[in-house]
Motif scaffolding. Structure first.
Motif, PDB file in Angstrom:
ATOM      1  N   LEU A   1       0.330  14.804  12.254  1.00  0.00           N
ATOM      2  CA  LEU A   1       0.334  13.732  13.183  1.00  0.00           C
ATOM      3  C   LEU A   1      -0.625  12.554  12.690  1.00  0.00           C
ATOM      4  O   LEU A   1      -0.219  11.447  12.760  1.00  0.00           O
ATOM      5  CB  LEU A   1      -0.261  14.158  14.549  1.00  0.00           C
ATOM      6  N   GLU A   2      -1.648  12.974  11.993  1.00  0.00           N
ATOM      7  CA  GLU A   2      -2.666  12.078  11.428  1.00  0.00           C
ATOM      8  C   GLU A   2      -1.835  11.175  10.357  1.00  0.00           C
ATOM      9  O   GLU A   2      -1.875  10.039   9.951  1.00  0.00           O
ATOM     10  CB  GLU A   2      -3.979  12.614  10.945  1.00  0.00           C
ATOM     11  N   GLY A   3      -1.117  12.043   9.797  1.00  0.00           N
ATOM     12  CA  GLY A   3      -0.390  11.434   8.475  1.00  0.00           C
ATOM     13  C   GLY A   3       0.716  10.371   9.111  1.00  0.00           C
ATOM     14  O   GLY A   3       0.867   9.287   8.316  1.00  0.00           O
TER      15      GLY A   3
ATOM     16  N   GLU B   1       0.800  -1.183   0.059  1.00  0.00           N
ATOM     17  CA  GLU B   1      -0.116  -0.003   0.078  1.00  0.00           C
ATOM     18  C   GLU B   1       0.776   1.275   0.119  1.00  0.00           C
ATOM     19  O   GLU B   1       1.815   1.307   0.614  1.00  0.00           O
ATOM     20  CB  GLU B   1      -0.925   0.041   1.180  1.00  0.00           C
ATOM     21  N   GLY B   2       0.505   2.076  -0.828  1.00  0.00           N
ATOM     22  CA  GLY B   2       1.382   3.355  -0.669  1.00  0.00           C
ATOM     23  C   GLY B   2       1.162   4.230   0.400  1.00  0.00           C
ATOM     24  O   GLY B   2       0.139   4.533   0.951  1.00  0.00           O
TER      25      GLY B   2
ATOM     26  N   ILE C   1      -0.800   1.688   7.658  1.00  0.00           N
ATOM     27  CA  ILE C   1      -0.598   0.896   6.686  1.00  0.00           C
ATOM     28  C   ILE C   1       0.411  -0.113   7.031  1.00  0.00           C
ATOM     29  O   ILE C   1       1.396   0.295   7.778  1.00  0.00           O
ATOM     30  CB  ILE C   1       0.182   1.770   5.470  1.00  0.00           C
ATOM     31  N   ALA C   2       0.335  -1.099   6.448  1.00  0.00           N
ATOM     32  CA  ALA C   2       1.366  -2.280   6.984  1.00  0.00           C
ATOM     33  C   ALA C   2       2.696  -2.049   6.384  1.00  0.00           C
ATOM     34  O   ALA C   2       2.917  -1.785   5.413  1.00  0.00           O
ATOM     35  CB  ALA C   2       0.640  -3.757   6.683  1.00  0.00           C
TER      36      ALA C   2
ATOM     37  N   ASP D   1     -12.034   3.727  11.014  1.00  0.00           N
ATOM     38  CA  ASP D   1     -10.549   3.219  10.650  1.00  0.00           C
ATOM     39  C   ASP D   1     -10.098   4.199  10.097  1.00  0.00           C
ATOM     40  O   ASP D   1      -8.742   3.766   9.259  1.00  0.00           O
ATOM     41  CB  ASP D   1     -10.967   1.772   9.875  1.00  0.00           C
ATOM     42  N   ALA D   2     -10.037   5.336  10.567  1.00  0.00           N
ATOM     43  CA  ALA D   2      -9.097   6.361  10.186  1.00  0.00           C
ATOM     44  C   ALA D   2      -8.470   7.264  11.449  1.00  0.00           C
ATOM     45  O   ALA D   2      -9.141   7.134  12.438  1.00  0.00           O
ATOM     46  CB  ALA D   2      -9.969   7.413   9.098  1.00  0.00           C
ATOM     47  N   PRO D   3      -7.413   7.677  11.396  1.00  0.00           N
ATOM     48  CA  PRO D   3      -6.582   8.144  12.411  1.00  0.00           C
ATOM     49  C   PRO D   3      -7.435   9.606  12.673  1.00  0.00           C
ATOM     50  O   PRO D   3      -7.784  10.285  11.891  1.00  0.00           O
ATOM     51  CB  PRO D   3      -5.397   8.753  11.864  1.00  0.00           C
ATOM     52  N   ARG D   4      -7.567   9.721  14.044  1.00  0.00           N
ATOM     53  CA  ARG D   4      -7.811  11.039  14.672  1.00  0.00           C
ATOM     54  C   ARG D   4      -6.969  11.573  15.572  1.00  0.00           C
ATOM     55  O   ARG D   4      -6.065  10.649  16.171  1.00  0.00           O
ATOM     56  CB  ARG D   4      -9.321  10.926  15.420  1.00  0.00           C
TER      57      ARG D   4
END
Length: 253
Positions: free
Chosen positions: A224-226, A147-148, A234-235, A198-201
């Motif tokens: 920070l979310e990035g 995954e990119g 991302i694995a 399932d997204a960062p907060r």
């Protein structure tokens, strides 16, 4: 929120690996368990190989050494449990399969983990195929989709930052900052995985002098979310390669 469009594309990657000569010889996983998620680790000091077999209904963990195979169970959520989460006959069938899988994995996992890390470095260098030098042995071609990652700028504030795991629900991390660029120790923000999306907060800590930090809180939280997405959602390529190789070894890919 981090812009999901600024991400590198997914890539297909091939790793040529030595997985021993037992490919295709394991019996199938007993019916009724479903497809497991497999993982492995090794203790460099003791040489013990740990294998993790996670099903939707429970988990089986194995420790393999020269002395044999030990096992224990967890619930599907990873909680400790006395005995097996499954009935006696399915458990016995699963353990019979798992012991055979464990002995084959024990012979190859240490080299597999090292090769996967090196393959991840090849991927980071822009290469599409990894193959280390080896003698005339059976080799397997493992193809995975990686995954990119989000295209993320380096820290643009003052001083330096680090991020670390902390205790709490939904896999939280903290962002530590130091104004002098020494060892970051001041927590200025935290991030976690939103169980609904399932997204960062992320959230800022109160009482922070953002002028001293050198970035407004909104930009820090987006950054920070990035970081969380790239490092904790991302694995890692090495992890993806190891999982695919274990599935090939187990005969379930």
């Amino acid at each position: 929120m981090t812009d999901p469009t600024l991400r590198l594309p997914n890539q297909r990657f091939r790793a040529v690996l030595d997985l021993g000569d037992g490919i295709g010889t394991l019996p199938p996983i007993p019916r009724g368990f479903g497809r497991p998620e497999l993982d492995a680790d090794v203790d460099d000091e003791t040489g013990v190989v740990s294998l993790f077999v996670h099903f939707p209904t429970g988990q089986l963990h194995l420790d393999v050494s020269d002395e044999g195979v030990e096992h224990h169970f967890h619930t599907a959520r990873g909680d400790d449990v006395d005995g097996s989460p499954w009935k006696r006959e399915p458990t016995a069938a699963l353990l019979d399969w798992a012991r055979q899988f464990a002995m084959r994995a024990f012979a190859v996992v240490p080299d597999l983990l090292a090769d996967a890390e090196e393959a991840a470095e090849w991927h980071a260098a822009g290469l599409r195929v990894f193959a280390r030098e080896t003698g005339p042995v059976p080799l397997e071609i493992i193809e995975v989709e990686l995954e990119g990652e989000l295209m993320l700028l380096p820290w643009l504030g003052s001083g330096s930052v680090e991020h670390e795991h902390i205790d709490g629900d939904h896999h939280p991390i903290e962002l530590l900052w130091d104004p002098l660029g020494v060892e970051p120790s001041i927590r200025i923000a935290r991030a976690w995985l939103d169980p609904r999306t399932d997204a960062p907060r992320a959230a800022a800590e109160p009482g922070i002098d953002w002028n001293a930090v050198g970035m407004p809180p909104a930009e820090v939280l987006t950054w920070l979310e990035g970081v969380y997405l790239n490092h904790h959602v991302i694995a890692h390529p090495a992890h993806v390669i190891v999982q695919a190789a274990l599935e090939r070894l187990a005969g379930i890919d």
